[in-house]
Write a protein that holds these residues in place. Structure first.
Motif, mmCIF file in Angstrom:
data_model
loop_
_atom_site.group_PDB
_atom_site.id
_atom_site.type_symbol
_atom_site.label_atom_id
_atom_site.label_comp_id
_atom_site.label_asym_id
_atom_site.label_seq_id
_atom_site.Cartn_x
_atom_site.Cartn_y
_atom_site.Cartn_z
ATOM 1 N N TRP A 1 0.822 -1.209 0.000
ATOM 2 C CA TRP A 1 0.000 0.000 0.000
ATOM 3 C C TRP A 1 0.858 1.262 0.000
ATOM 4 O O TRP A 1 0.460 2.295 -0.543
ATOM 5 C CB TRP A 1 -0.928 0.004 1.206
ATOM 6 C CG TRP A 1 -2.136 -0.862 1.036
ATOM 7 C CD1 TRP A 1 -2.296 -2.138 1.469
ATOM 8 C CD2 TRP A 1 -3.357 -0.507 0.380
ATOM 9 N NE1 TRP A 1 -3.543 -2.607 1.113
ATOM 10 C CE2 TRP A 1 -4.210 -1.633 0.457
ATOM 11 C CE3 TRP A 1 -3.809 0.650 -0.258
ATOM 12 C CZ2 TRP A 1 -5.492 -1.623 -0.081
ATOM 13 C CZ3 TRP A 1 -5.089 0.663 -0.798
ATOM 14 C CH2 TRP A 1 -5.912 -0.468 -0.711
ATOM 15 N N GLU A 2 2.034 1.208 0.614
ATOM 16 C CA GLU A 2 2.906 2.372 0.657
ATOM 17 C C GLU A 2 3.482 2.707 -0.716
ATOM 18 O O GLU A 2 3.812 3.854 -0.990
ATOM 19 C CB GLU A 2 4.074 2.116 1.628
ATOM 20 C CG GLU A 2 3.705 2.179 3.095
ATOM 21 C CD GLU A 2 3.414 3.604 3.550
ATOM 22 O OE1 GLU A 2 4.249 4.504 3.335
ATOM 23 O OE2 GLU A 2 2.325 3.811 4.133
ATOM 24 N N LYS B 1 -8.401 7.848 4.716
ATOM 25 C CA LYS B 1 -7.374 8.804 5.140
ATOM 26 C C LYS B 1 -7.738 9.510 6.441
ATOM 27 O O LYS B 1 -7.773 10.744 6.526
ATOM 28 C CB LYS B 1 -7.098 9.818 4.020
ATOM 29 C CG LYS B 1 -6.553 9.165 2.757
ATOM 30 C CD LYS B 1 -6.215 10.189 1.694
ATOM 31 C CE LYS B 1 -5.643 9.508 0.446
ATOM 32 N NZ LYS B 1 -5.320 10.466 -0.623
ATOM 33 N N VAL B 2 -8.007 8.705 7.451
ATOM 34 C CA VAL B 2 -8.317 9.227 8.775
ATOM 35 C C VAL B 2 -7.022 9.640 9.468
ATOM 36 O O VAL B 2 -6.063 8.871 9.511
ATOM 37 C CB VAL B 2 -9.055 8.161 9.618
ATOM 38 C CG1 VAL B 2 -9.249 8.643 11.047
ATOM 39 C CG2 VAL B 2 -10.392 7.828 8.984
ATOM 40 N N GLU B 3 -7.009 10.845 10.011
ATOM 41 C CA GLU B 3 -5.838 11.322 10.744
ATOM 42 C C GLU B 3 -5.964 11.008 12.238
ATOM 43 O O GLU B 3 -7.072 10.990 12.761
ATOM 44 C CB GLU B 3 -5.683 12.834 10.547
ATOM 45 C CG GLU B 3 -5.322 13.249 9.130
ATOM 46 C CD GLU B 3 -3.917 12.837 8.704
ATOM 47 O OE1 GLU B 3 -3.151 12.336 9.559
ATOM 48 O OE2 GLU B 3 -3.595 13.007 7.527
ATOM 49 N N ARG C 1 -6.135 4.215 6.515
ATOM 50 C CA ARG C 1 -4.925 4.996 6.207
ATOM 51 C C ARG C 1 -4.886 5.469 4.757
ATOM 52 O O ARG C 1 -4.554 6.630 4.492
ATOM 53 C CB ARG C 1 -3.677 4.156 6.500
ATOM 54 C CG ARG C 1 -2.343 4.861 6.194
ATOM 55 C CD ARG C 1 -1.178 4.023 6.703
ATOM 56 N NE ARG C 1 0.121 4.475 6.260
ATOM 57 C CZ ARG C 1 0.867 5.396 6.870
ATOM 58 N NH1 ARG C 1 0.401 6.000 7.954
ATOM 59 N NH2 ARG C 1 2.061 5.721 6.415
ATOM 60 N N TYR C 2 -5.230 4.585 3.805
ATOM 61 C CA TYR C 2 -4.997 4.896 2.393
ATOM 62 C C TYR C 2 -6.261 5.249 1.614
ATOM 63 O O TYR C 2 -6.181 5.934 0.595
ATOM 64 C CB TYR C 2 -4.313 3.719 1.706
ATOM 65 C CG TYR C 2 -3.030 3.312 2.377
ATOM 66 C CD1 TYR C 2 -1.870 4.062 2.228
ATOM 67 C CD2 TYR C 2 -2.984 2.177 3.190
ATOM 68 C CE1 TYR C 2 -0.692 3.689 2.857
ATOM 69 C CE2 TYR C 2 -1.811 1.791 3.824
ATOM 70 C CZ TYR C 2 -0.668 2.554 3.659
ATOM 71 O OH TYR C 2 0.499 2.186 4.299
ATOM 72 N N VAL C 3 -7.420 4.772 2.056
ATOM 73 C CA VAL C 3 -8.665 5.019 1.321
ATOM 74 C C VAL C 3 -9.450 6.160 1.960
ATOM 75 O O VAL C 3 -9.738 7.178 1.323
ATOM 76 C CB VAL C 3 -9.532 3.746 1.246
ATOM 77 C CG1 VAL C 3 -10.816 4.027 0.454
ATOM 78 C CG2 VAL C 3 -8.754 2.606 0.596
ATOM 79 N N ALA D 1 -3.419 8.380 8.869
ATOM 80 C CA ALA D 1 -3.054 8.568 7.468
ATOM 81 C C ALA D 1 -1.643 9.115 7.288
ATOM 82 O O ALA D 1 -1.007 8.866 6.255
ATOM 83 C CB ALA D 1 -4.057 9.492 6.788
ATOM 84 N N SER D 2 -1.144 9.849 8.267
ATOM 85 C CA SER D 2 0.156 10.489 8.074
ATOM 86 C C SER D 2 1.235 10.030 9.053
ATOM 87 O O SER D 2 2.386 10.430 8.918
ATOM 88 C CB SER D 2 0.004 12.014 8.188
ATOM 89 O OG SER D 2 -0.562 12.370 9.436
ATOM 90 N N ARG E 1 -0.346 0.979 -5.237
ATOM 91 C CA ARG E 1 -1.487 1.507 -4.482
ATOM 92 C C ARG E 1 -2.646 1.883 -5.396
ATOM 93 O O ARG E 1 -3.812 1.627 -5.072
ATOM 94 C CB ARG E 1 -1.070 2.729 -3.673
ATOM 95 C CG ARG E 1 -2.175 3.272 -2.760
ATOM 96 C CD ARG E 1 -1.807 4.618 -2.187
ATOM 97 N NE ARG E 1 -0.484 4.574 -1.591
ATOM 98 C CZ ARG E 1 0.312 5.631 -1.467
ATOM 99 N NH1 ARG E 1 -0.073 6.807 -1.916
ATOM 100 N NH2 ARG E 1 1.498 5.499 -0.913
ATOM 101 N N LEU F 1 -6.440 0.529 -4.907
ATOM 102 C CA LEU F 1 -7.571 1.388 -4.546
ATOM 103 C C LEU F 1 -8.775 1.092 -5.436
ATOM 104 O O LEU F 1 -9.913 1.015 -4.954
ATOM 105 C CB LEU F 1 -7.168 2.860 -4.681
ATOM 106 C CG LEU F 1 -6.240 3.408 -3.597
ATOM 107 C CD1 LEU F 1 -5.752 4.804 -3.978
ATOM 108 C CD2 LEU F 1 -6.946 3.456 -2.251
#
Length: 205
Positions: free
Chosen positions: A109-110, A178-180, A174-176, A183-184, A115, A119
């Motif tokens: 995924w990274e 993108k919840v912080e 994390r990738y779809v 995600a970061s 990726r 997705l």
């Protein structure tokens, strides 16, 4: 009076359509991945894939069959890094399989190259039962059952599926979605927290 040329069967491509062989098949697959990525499974059609690839719809059916079969072929190519997990991942020491699996899955995924098609696949699988069934069948057959076969514990397949659910959930957030801060945050922090949980699913009593 000369004999009439034999009629071509319905949906069967002409000889000139198939002469380009593997290159044409690859072009259709590339077009299919783009169509599924942009439109999702529901809105993608064989006709649309054929138009994008610059071929007749009959040629798509000739190589792959139904839309479901085109989707499955596209998944196998796009998801090849995950489905072709190295033997060291599966056959290494069982007490370290949680970390190896976590690093392997999240590492895919990274990578921006892998990726993007992932997705598209996940989004299609979430929104369509047929796409979900294809995705589930491939992952179960080529990854989860290989891991389960190494576990000398009760309910090995269930354990492998729970481990996969843990990793898919992390990947989705994390990738779809993108919840912080998930995600970061640095990947190593995620691995440090998630790998023991995955290990627990696989080997704890």
């Amino acid at each position: 009076m000369t004999d009439a040329a034999p009629r071509r069967g319905r949906g069967r491509p002409t000889r000139t359509q198939t002469e380009s062989g593997p290159a044409t098949r690859d072009r259709i697959l590339e077009a299919a991945r783009e169509e599924f990525s942009e439109r999702g499974y529901e809105k993608t059609s064989v006709r649309g894939i054929a138009k994008s690839a610059g071929v007749d719809s009959a040629l798509v059916h000739h190589y792959f069959g139904t839309k479901e079969q085109v989707f499955e072929a596209a998944i196998e190519v796009a998801f090849a890094p995950a489905l072709g997990a190295p033997e060291t991942l599966v056959e290494g020491p069982v007490d370290g399989v949680g970390e190896r699996l976590t690093r392997f899955v999240l590492g895919i995924w990274e990578n921006p190259t892998s990726r993007t098609p992932l997705l598209a696949i996940v989004r299609s699988a979430v929104n369509n039962d047929t796409a979900a069934a294809v995705f589930r069948r491939l992952v179960a057959a080529q990854l989860l059952r290989r891991i389960a076969g190494r576990l000398e514990v009760p309910d090995a397949e269930l354990r492998a599926e729970l481990a996969a659910a843990q990793l898919v959930g992390v990947a989705m957030l994390r990738y779809v979605i993108k919840v912080e801060p998930l995600a970061s945050v640095d990947l190593e922090r995620i691995v440090a927290r998630v790998a023991p949980v995955v290990q627990g699913h696989l080997t704890n009593p």
